[in-house]
Scaffold this active site. Structure first.
Site, PDB file in Angstrom:
ATOM      1  N   CYS C 100       0.842  -1.198   0.000  1.00 26.58           N
ATOM      2  CA  CYS C 100       0.000   0.000   0.000  1.00 26.58           C
ATOM      3  C   CYS C 100       0.871   1.240   0.000  1.00 26.58           C
ATOM      4  O   CYS C 100       1.791   1.357   0.795  1.00 26.58           O
ATOM      5  CB  CYS C 100      -0.903  -0.028   1.232  1.00 26.58           C
ATOM      6  SG  CYS C 100      -1.821   1.503   1.520  1.00 26.58           S
ATOM      7  N   CYS C 104      -4.071   7.143  -1.355  1.00 23.30           N
ATOM      8  CA  CYS C 104      -5.407   7.096  -1.970  1.00 23.30           C
ATOM      9  C   CYS C 104      -6.493   7.635  -1.040  1.00 23.30           C
ATOM     10  O   CYS C 104      -7.461   8.237  -1.501  1.00 23.30           O
ATOM     11  CB  CYS C 104      -5.757   5.675  -2.374  1.00 23.30           C
ATOM     12  SG  CYS C 104      -4.553   4.971  -3.499  1.00 23.30           S
ATOM     13  N   THR C 191      -4.505   5.191   7.448  1.00 29.38           N
ATOM     14  CA  THR C 191      -3.449   4.817   6.509  1.00 29.38           C
ATOM     15  C   THR C 191      -2.537   5.997   6.228  1.00 29.38           C
ATOM     16  O   THR C 191      -2.997   7.045   5.783  1.00 29.38           O
ATOM     17  CB  THR C 191      -4.076   4.334   5.197  1.00 29.38           C
ATOM     18  OG1 THR C 191      -4.888   3.193   5.477  1.00 29.38           O
ATOM     19  CG2 THR C 191      -3.007   3.966   4.194  1.00 29.38           C
ATOM     20  N   GLU C 258      -0.724   1.596   9.103  1.00 31.66           N
ATOM     21  CA  GLU C 258      -1.922   2.128   9.755  1.00 31.66           C
ATOM     22  C   GLU C 258      -1.631   2.512  11.218  1.00 31.66           C
ATOM     23  O   GLU C 258      -0.948   1.786  11.949  1.00 31.66           O
ATOM     24  CB  GLU C 258      -3.044   1.094   9.714  1.00 31.66           C
ATOM     25  CG  GLU C 258      -3.842   1.113   8.435  1.00 31.66           C
ATOM     26  CD  GLU C 258      -3.102   0.510   7.233  1.00 31.66           C
ATOM     27  OE1 GLU C 258      -2.075  -0.151   7.450  1.00 31.66           O
ATOM     28  OE2 GLU C 258      -3.546   0.720   6.096  1.00 31.66           O
ATOM     29  N   HIS C 293     -13.273   4.996  -3.316  1.00 30.72           N
ATOM     30  CA  HIS C 293     -12.223   4.208  -2.673  1.00 30.72           C
ATOM     31  C   HIS C 293     -12.372   2.714  -2.974  1.00 30.72           C
ATOM     32  O   HIS C 293     -11.379   1.999  -3.087  1.00 30.72           O
ATOM     33  CB  HIS C 293     -12.264   4.461  -1.161  1.00 30.72           C
ATOM     34  CG  HIS C 293     -10.934   4.305  -0.518  1.00 30.72           C
ATOM     35  ND1 HIS C 293      -9.803   4.976  -0.934  1.00 30.72           N
ATOM     36  CD2 HIS C 293     -10.514   3.526   0.517  1.00 30.72           C
ATOM     37  CE1 HIS C 293      -8.771   4.637  -0.183  1.00 30.72           C
ATOM     38  NE2 HIS C 293      -9.168   3.739   0.698  1.00 30.72           N
ATOM     39  N   TYR C 297      -9.388  -0.488  -5.122  1.00 32.76           N
ATOM     40  CA  TYR C 297      -8.809  -1.786  -4.757  1.00 32.76           C
ATOM     41  C   TYR C 297      -8.538  -2.672  -5.968  1.00 32.76           C
ATOM     42  O   TYR C 297      -7.688  -3.561  -5.919  1.00 32.76           O
ATOM     43  CB  TYR C 297      -9.715  -2.496  -3.741  1.00 32.76           C
ATOM     44  CG  TYR C 297      -9.467  -2.026  -2.334  1.00 32.76           C
ATOM     45  CD1 TYR C 297      -9.798  -0.734  -1.953  1.00 32.76           C
ATOM     46  CD2 TYR C 297      -8.876  -2.849  -1.383  1.00 32.76           C
ATOM     47  CE1 TYR C 297      -9.552  -0.288  -0.664  1.00 32.76           C
ATOM     48  CE2 TYR C 297      -8.624  -2.414  -0.096  1.00 32.76           C
ATOM     49  CZ  TYR C 297      -8.974  -1.132   0.263  1.00 32.76           C
ATOM     50  OH  TYR C 297      -8.719  -0.687   1.537  1.00 32.76           O
ATOM     51  N   CYS C 300      -4.775  -1.084  -6.873  1.00 30.08           N
ATOM     52  CA  CYS C 300      -3.629  -1.298  -5.981  1.00 30.08           C
ATOM     53  C   CYS C 300      -3.439  -2.780  -5.680  1.00 30.08           C
ATOM     54  O   CYS C 300      -2.315  -3.299  -5.752  1.00 30.08           O
ATOM     55  CB  CYS C 300      -3.779  -0.486  -4.703  1.00 30.08           C
ATOM     56  SG  CYS C 300      -5.189  -0.916  -3.677  1.00 30.08           S
ATOM     57  N   GLU C 444      -6.678  -6.222   5.837  1.00 30.90           N
ATOM     58  CA  GLU C 444      -6.792  -4.924   5.184  1.00 30.90           C
ATOM     59  C   GLU C 444      -7.632  -5.045   3.923  1.00 30.90           C
ATOM     60  O   GLU C 444      -8.483  -4.196   3.636  1.00 30.90           O
ATOM     61  CB  GLU C 444      -5.399  -4.363   4.863  1.00 30.90           C
ATOM     62  CG  GLU C 444      -5.386  -2.866   4.581  1.00 30.90           C
ATOM     63  CD  GLU C 444      -5.888  -2.535   3.191  1.00 30.90           C
ATOM     64  OE1 GLU C 444      -6.529  -1.491   3.019  1.00 30.90           O
ATOM     65  OE2 GLU C 444      -5.643  -3.342   2.264  1.00 30.90           O
TER      66      GLU C 444
END
Lengths: 495, 495, 495, 495
Positions: C100, C104, C191, C258, C293, C297, C300, C444
């Site tokens: 990650c 974002c 994050t 995180e 968001h 996914y 990424c 996650e």
């Protein structure tokens, strides 16, 4: 002699005066109707194999009532071994017929009634159990085929029997006479009823105290006055009347010849009544039946899938794909899915335990997992069969095209794959796969013995989350460790 | 007395001179090492429960050699009931410890050696079996913990033992002496070896006739000269040394304390040798071991999952989501997946059959389905646990944050969900779930007792596609129907 | 110049006075802390690639505010093409870092605030939008890394913010001053916050009219008085401090670093406030953010999975299994699962549509399917990686064992598979796979951008069952057929 | 005018002299045959909607040849937007008809021929492309329905065309004349051919240099001498001739009216030949076709599933289960599975890129994932529909039972669930679900546009494992980090 021959079974059906409708028409003789004959031929196998020495131990047993040798399909389970042998019998019959052989509902209904009548009598001082044993003795002595009748129409699914707009959506007593009762209602999806000797009618759901008229369990001869069978359609049913390679399954039925059986004000004499108003036992009765029945699916569907896997494996040879590693892997997956449910059904049976009446119940958690997996695995197996058998399944030519002089040769020429096999053979196996994976077949696997959600409700209740939380608490917080070990949990102690 | 107490087990380990390395350092005393102690504490439960009256029938049995009561972990399976009780013992121990209790490999290796030595002797005129029975007698009398050692490093996976660039990639005899042999090689993923009394070394694969030096089965004391244990890392292993709520599983280990055990030219006296050069039995030996072992997973993982489901159910209460219908459905799915493999393991056991030596083998097809489902269901159960426990699993604060005076209160305040539970409790259960679904844990479920593909190869071989094709042929083409029925297949006859 | 270099990014972080805790200890300099450095190094790639000519079109764009070239991570989406390029940027960065890259959340929070301030102003006559555009201009000009802060602790999940025992379980205004407000609360799973320049705080849930104090959106410098970062633990985190081959991912972080960010009564000046009490827009704001968001996914995780698939494919070469048809099929399945979510994310982006403010929203149904599939496919991909990489993943030796003079050679010898690769290399790739499939990583994927159930609720709402029923009604009952065709429906007419 | 009306389409079919066989009998007029009429009615919708203002942009476009407005089904894709609009058109038509509308094969075959003829000419100096453009111009001007003919019988699957025992198992040139060629062979599963104007015959597989006679692409009028259509059977096909509520889908067909089309020595004049012996382009030609076609399934099946979901949702209202949380969750899952493939198809289209000829190809990896998911999701959606619609699907009564005066009322009474709906309505929707989840329907989803394995082979080839390994190598071993960061990988350096 307690063991009917196939012919005796057929002739005994012919002697009945069944009121049945197929395709909307009254049937003169069910035995002579081509839509029903395959289902009769299937049941006949259950009678036939009882006479085969090799299968004697699986197909027959000794009556606990009389000490006589009887068909296992009329037996009250006396041990875990009896339960295991039932599953083995189902797989054998499934392998022999490739379809539903229809006698399991009656068997499990017999056992459920045997068990519940004992419990009702013990608690209520009634005498249903002795009455039922007399009935059972006759069933065993005459080697009768019984159809259990469980599933009420149910009307609006969010309403109880007593709340329905139409009070007949669950079978009920509409009149009480000195010598018996009159019942009204219907049972749906009735497996084998149309070619059974008698119907064992049980309540289809738990009931509340005010629903006493719905708490009725009784036996009804298949040709009793007021009993009407209305045969349901099956996928591709009319092909049976056309003959040739389109039939799919030329000898046996698709699933269990399910019919709607209507009880249009049927009188039931007292000697055939095994529960009458005792509402608080209905939940247990349904549960007993369903638990046994759910385990069965690991046996019968296991045998059916053996045939389907065989037909699919044959198709890979017809196509010439049988050496491909991925093809073999897909066949392996079909086998794995099938054996999973069989193994679980055996497990549920081997862990059987004695009920108050002395008969044996399968382990309920395991029995429910069997059926739950059936609602998935049968679909997955069917899907893999489609994958391996090819797009041809959707577009196969028909018998009449093969027979047409102008085009028959063209059809054969262009449907020949591996030349070691004929196009006709390819089509016949393709049609079999088509029927064995049709909506009718799949839906039966999904909903027979209770819809998927029914099993989940039982499983959650059986699992006891509280006890599992207690296990976790103990594993994390227990203090019964070996003294002196440098356990990490003691470095700074639990928070 | 044949049943050690937990303390006797620990003290007996202390008496050994084990050469072990953890974290790259030589360990003075395995008993006093915090990385090993949780695994010892886990095994201690296997000894402890054998003394608990309630569990006596499951945890102990009678030796067929001596008639003495022994621990079930040193028993040769004498019946299908023995096999069923083994699975029940595994579930009980799994529920008690929430992890691997390590003695199953040794148990199944004992049984495999017992069976194969009988068969080798019968065919070859050797006397391994009597020799092994003497060894077995000592194991039972002393209630030893044995570690079976099966898995060779295997080098290049596309090459046989004799083809490897390094001939030591499979354990082999490098020197033959009048009084024994010298072996070299290693066994990987060795469960429980580091805290076992002895290692039972078996060939890890089928062999060809020219690979006689690899055909060696023998017992080696854990502290024999040349034996070296090198402890593998586990996910989050170093947290065990930190203490507090980060540990995850504060009392017991994560899986089986797997180590690499190296045989750095170890001398094995003749009395401890149970196979020596008879290559053609190695395949069967491996197969016997693997079949028993694959069924086990339905027991041990069943118990472990009970604890995980419990921890997850507790988390839903901590979060306040426990009344949600979808949450309950996900817990039900976890239960269903778990009970499926347990039921199959019971089925495989109940269908056990006698081997030539008289001991009992589980039904192999069912045993393989158990393990195959484990490689899927354990992952699915873990995934559902993550779903229900929440994103918190990925970002939990650590013990030191809780202890820090500046931020500890903030951490607690903002990790309190349902105020009936403390943040510390939430974290401790979260850490437990983290470890029980870690890579180490999941991979053990995937590859222990053989990788998924190993089971599939066996299943396809066992299924016999030819016999299934024969079933399909008979169902479609058979002519043994009841005469006179108007079967559709006879309308125009089969093509 | 609007595009920071990696070094400028690092130095700009160093200039901040961040109050952060890692492992329960106050961190002197986040840039110099080995637990945080890998996450900084990851973000640095986002800055670096913006300077690479080849990636310029994907990594940068033109500001709609100023016409200047800016980093795409500070851009307001102006078209569907912008949305597609975002997904392409994410896949590129995922392929480059294998983890990650954290920016974002800030990007989507920027866009959500931009959109909602426009709508609030239009309806309420406020002037948040202009204020926000000034803020945005500075973010773009300085190429700031923003961390969006969405997820409140939420306390008891069955209670609303105003019902919680602790009113601070959702961030809220605790004091109103002439020049701003004071906020209290925390955001979890934040994050990248610990190495961001600023935090964009948004409400985490829809609110009712009486919950005005919770309706606060604002920007807070990462080193503002009262802001505290508390770093969460990750699976195997302490290995980063040990070095060597155990690290797993030696250069970049595991997921997004995180942290819990606490707002311990933080003053926010008016110019940084973008919503203040307008509760009825909070649901839309959260929805805007989540929709963008969820589509991410597919980008990424697609890039991350490319790296994981690569590491797994490499392992098959190290083991010598790469030519096996089943091995290839499993790699194909990993690819298929990964490309499915990428394709859907592209689809959601290409179907983007303009919001009232003129910026572009992804197609919401598609965006939700992306995330829903991620919660399944990432697990399935991880499982297949475990399958192919082997049991070795659970028992790998550690760096210190390799370095130990007594056992290092043994460890290497027995962990060499295909001799073309060293044992060290095998271990390093194994550790990488371990970390990339650890609980931290999987969870996650499960819960980031909303838990699975959150997507399902949206999907059902978006689907409109009524409209689908209308389609079915029309297909079955419509009368707009071509006249004259002998349609079966008209043979006897609809019932 | 280039846009035919539905009636013009029907009348133009009537003008053809098609040689077709249905049920083994020569058909006088396909337009007047009840087995074919539903398929014609379905195609008619594609013509009808082109005249509806609301759908004009989706259903029609501008010819790049002439600048005239044409039906999108005769268009050469000029942009990614054209590809997206195609998918939208398919979903719209799927929602309108609930089945296959048959024109996609022809469309993709047109596009594949357009592209390959350009490439052949460029490399070989031939003039196929101009010739094809003349043909295309006529197709557009007359708004013809084309059936692409791809799938050869293929004979023994492990043998190439030239190795077959029967050389006609792939369509081939059997005679070459000055003015054209004579072709022989057949194409199976030919969608829509029986009611198309022309057949575009393409090679069905890659070829080797010695298989030049099989390298033939050409257009053949549907009523050319020697062309014979033999209609395949579909599940429950004869119900269409019975009428009433049993029909299932009373207005439209089940899938695409697939037929076997035989080329029984058909002469093709030179102007209709678009490839003739250039074997090395056949693989690319097949690949072009398949790639476009695989993406389509996300559109058409998306629309079909919308109707099926609608019918299923309606059934839950008829049953009274629609408020149950688990029921809603299952509907959500159906939606999710359906939208996943739609989103991917849009993604594949939006990422379309220009071929050498200037037309646009969908992104091939994405297109293959669409089809691969279809082979799973359609089954899963069907299974969930069965779950929600209930066991009733397997045992529904027939129209004749409803009409029978003796039993019709009983049938209705006991099939009424929620009394707001009639039993007849329940049955009609149940029959629709039965047909839409029948073997014919499912198998088409499995094998249309290539069997599952075909997609997997392409996906593995496209993915480039080497490039993914390179990504992993770089992530683990790259040295391009920000200087000065204390990265763990540098603590002791890579091994």
């Amino acid at each position: 002699m307690a063991l009917k021959t196939p012919l005796e079974y057929v002739e005994s059906l012919r002697a009945l005066n069944i009121r049945a409708y197929v395709g909307g028409e009254r049937v003169d003789s069910i035995v002579d109707h081509p839509a029903i004959a395959p289902h009769i031929n299937t049941v006949a196998k259950t009678y036939e194999l009882a006479h085969v020495e090799e299968h004697r131990d699986v197909m027959t047993t000794i009556s606990h009532l009389t000490g006589e040798r009887i068909h296992r399909y009329t037996h009250i389970f006396q041990s875990a071994d009896d339960l295991v042998k039932k599953i083995q019998m189902l797989r054998l019959l499934g392998q022999t017929t490739g379809t539903c052989f229809q006698r399991c509902v009656g068997l499990d209904a017999l056992n459920a009634t045997y068990a519940i009548t004992f419990e009702v009598d013990a608690a209520e001082g009634t005498d249903y159990h002795e009455r039922f044993k007399r009935y059972l003795g006759r069933v065993q002595a005459e080697d009768l085929m019984l159809a259990g009748a469980m599933t009420d129409p149910k009307g609006h699914r969010a309403q109880k029997p007593s709340e329905q707009a139409d009070p007949d959506q669950f079978v009920r007593v509409v009149e009480r006479r000195p010598d018996g009762v009159v019942i009204r209602g219907a049972k749906l999806h009735n497996t084998g009823g149309i070619n059974a000797h008698e119907i064992l009618v049980l309540p289809g759901t738990g009931l509340t105290a005010d629903e006493g008229d719905y708490a009725i369990a009784c036996a009804v001869p298949a040709d009793a006055e007021g009993v009407v069978f209305i045969f349901g359609r099956q996928s591709n049913d009319s092909r049976k009347l056309e003959g040739g390679c389109d039939i799919g399954n030329p000898r046996f039925g698709v699933v269990g010849g399910e019919a709607m059986v209507v009880f249009d004000d049927v009188f039931v004499p007292t000697e055939n009544i095994f529960l009458n108003g005792e509402t608080r036992y209905c939940g247990t009765l349904v549960n007993y039946f369903a638990t046994w029945h759910r385990a069965n699916y690991g046996g019968c569907k296991g045998g059916n899938a053996d045939v389907l896997i065989g037909a699919t494996a044959k198709m890979t040879r017809i196509l010439g794909t049988e050496r491909n590693a991925i093809v073999k892997d897909k066949l392996t997956e079909m086998i794995h899915l099938n054996e999973t449910t069989y193994a679980s059904a055996i497990g549920a049976s081997a862990m059987g335990y004695a009920l108050p009446c002395g008969s044996f119940m399968v382990e309920p958690m395991m029995a429910n997992t069997v059926k739950q997996n059936i609602t998935r695995n049968v679909y997955q197996i069917g899907r893999l069969s489609h994958d391996l058998a090819g797009g041809f399944l959707a577009t196969m030519p028909d018998q009449k095209a093969l027979e047409n002089l102008e085009i028959g040769d063209l059809v054969r020429k262009y449907h020949t794959a591996n030349p070691d096999y004929t196009a006709d053979e390819r089509i016949r196996y393709g049609r079999y796969i088509e029927n064995m994976t049709s909506t009718t077949t799949m839906v039966e696997a999904m909903h027979g013995a209770g819809s998927p959600q029914a099993q989940r409700i039982v499983m959650l209740a059986l699992a006891s989350l509280d006890s599992k939380i207690a296990l976790a608490d103990q594993v994390l917080n227990g203090t019964d460790d070996v003294p002196g070990l440098p356990l990490p949990g003691s470095v700074s102690g639990p928070a």
